[in-house]
Write an enzyme that holds these catalytic residues in place. Structure first.
Site, PDB file in Angstrom:
ATOM      1  N   GLU A   1       0.244  -8.448  -3.236  1.00 33.19           N
ATOM      2  CA  GLU A   1       0.473  -7.604  -4.421  1.00 33.19           C
ATOM      3  C   GLU A   1       1.996  -7.482  -4.559  1.00 33.19           C
ATOM      4  OE1 GLU A   1      -0.652  -3.481  -3.957  1.00 33.19           O
ATOM      5  OE2 GLU A   1      -0.583  -3.069  -6.112  1.00 33.19           O
TER       6      GLU A   1
ATOM      7  N   HIS B   1      -5.806  -5.793   1.039  1.00 33.61           N
ATOM      8  CA  HIS B   1      -4.779  -5.999   0.018  1.00 33.61           C
ATOM      9  C   HIS B   1      -3.743  -6.967   0.605  1.00 33.61           C
ATOM     10  CE1 HIS B   1      -6.544  -2.540  -1.858  1.00 33.61           C
ATOM     11  NE2 HIS B   1      -5.581  -2.379  -2.745  1.00 33.61           N
TER      12      HIS B   1
END
Ligand code: HPA
Ligand code: ZN
Length: 354
Positions: free
Chosen positions: A210, A207
């Protein structure tokens, strides 16, 4: 397929087309598919006391302001998972939804530390998930793989311990990822863990971008050597990075409903997915934590159709990207892309010729 093949497909046909097209899901946390009803059923089965008296009360708590406010509830929800059967039942419920949405392949994240830190053995987690993956292939024809995520708010040492615990089950998962609280936990914190995972032949994702800055995307690529970026929507803050991502065909596993629920964008109309596509980026659509964010794969597509003016070409590109960015063999990808082409060809053939 050539662009002209889509010319006659009308806007009215798009919801049915999105439903019918085969697609892969590359960014879904299996613990995020735990619906409130199943949380309550498992709590009862396992004698776990929840701090919410009813399913409705729990659902009402799903009003998030940012990633952390979601994670607090998400980890609390996962506390009902204790036995191998619980993990199996959770994943099986997801596969039934995947089948409904014509998801033919899913690469699923799981968070072992959320469970091992509560005393649930790694073996219990992975065996329960794996048996559901096998069953999904046999009974639903849905293919899947598991990707083990390290929680980035925990230490490097804890990640190494988790990697060690996972090694007896190395053949049951294909790669590793990095999730949980992004801000303040940059990719370099896990540089050595990811280097070891690469040596072990694991596929690498993380990730990035974000809630965290575009620099975290650059660092995930350069330091962690990841092969896909999960989310990545903040890449637009760095024009050079956008050019690089396009040139490298680096996949972004974008999660539209998640981004709205966690206030990364205020409304779906303000989501940058269409702009990402216009920059030639390898964007895919995914559900992230569907039980918490208001919908599974096709609901993400429908929300995009409603608010971002997606057309048939965009839908094709997004589905095709999902196969191209998956970690299956080229031969398997080609088979699914042929099915995708067939779906679009049959819609184009039945479209009214203006
Ligand atoms: N971001 C980071 N960590 C997560 C998420 C997410 O969207 N879902 C589950 N863990
Ligand atoms: Zn995620």
């Amino acid at each position: 397929m050539s662009q002209s093949a889509f010319a006659h497909i009308s806007r009215d046909q798009l919801p049915a087309l999105v439903q019918a097209m085969p697609k892969a899901e590359l960014h879904m946390h299996i613990e995020g598919s735990l619906e409130p009803e199943l949380i309550f059923a498992l709590a009862q089965r396992n004698g776990v006391t929840l701090s919410y008296p009813t399913v409705e009360d729990l659902r009402k708590a799903y009003a998030f302001t940012d990633l952390q406010s979601f994670l607090d509830i998400y980890y609390a929800g996962a506390s009902v998972l204790l036995k191998e059967q619980d993990f199996h039942d959770m994943a099986w419920a997801y596969f039934l939804k995947a089948k409904e949405d014509n998801v033919v392949h899913a690469e699923l994240f799981f968070d072992p530390q959320t469970h091992t830190d509560r005393g649930v053995p790694f073996e219990v987690v992975i065996k329960g998930l794996h048996s559901a993956c096998v069953r999904a292939r046999e009974e639903l024809g849905v293919s899947s793989e598991l990707i083990m995520c390290f929680l980035r708010h925990l230490s490097e040492e804890a990640a190494f311990e988790t990697l060690e615990q996972s090694l007896p089950y190395r053949d049951l998962f294909i790669g590793v990822g990095l999730d949980s609280s992004e801000r303040g936990h940059p990719p370099e914190k896990f540089a050595r863990v990811f280097a070891r995972c690469k040596e072990l032949g694991l596929r690498l994702v993380a990730h990035a971008g974000e809630e965290g800055p575009a620099q975290y995307i650059i660092d995930a690529l350069d330091i962690l050597k990841v092969e896909r970026i999960d989310h990545g929507v903040r890449c637009l803050e760095d024009a050079d990075l956008v050019k690089r991502l396009a040139a490298e065909r680096m996949a972004l596993t974008v999660c539209p409903l998640s981004n709205i629920k966690l206030c990364v964008f205020k409304t779906m109309k303000e989501h940058n997915l269409k702009t990402l596509l216009q920059h030639g980026l390898a964007v895919t659509v995914n559900s992230d934590d569907p039980a918490y964010f208001g919908g599974y794969m096709n609901q993400n597509f429908l929300a995009l159709l409603a608010d971002l003016d997606l057309n048939a070409q965009d839908a094709y590109t997004l589905a095709r990207n999902s196969f191209e960015a998956s970690f299956v063999s080229d031969a398997v990808k080609a088979g699914w892309i042929a099915q995708l082409d067939q779906t679009f060809a049959s819609f184009a053939a039945s479209a009214p010729k203006a």
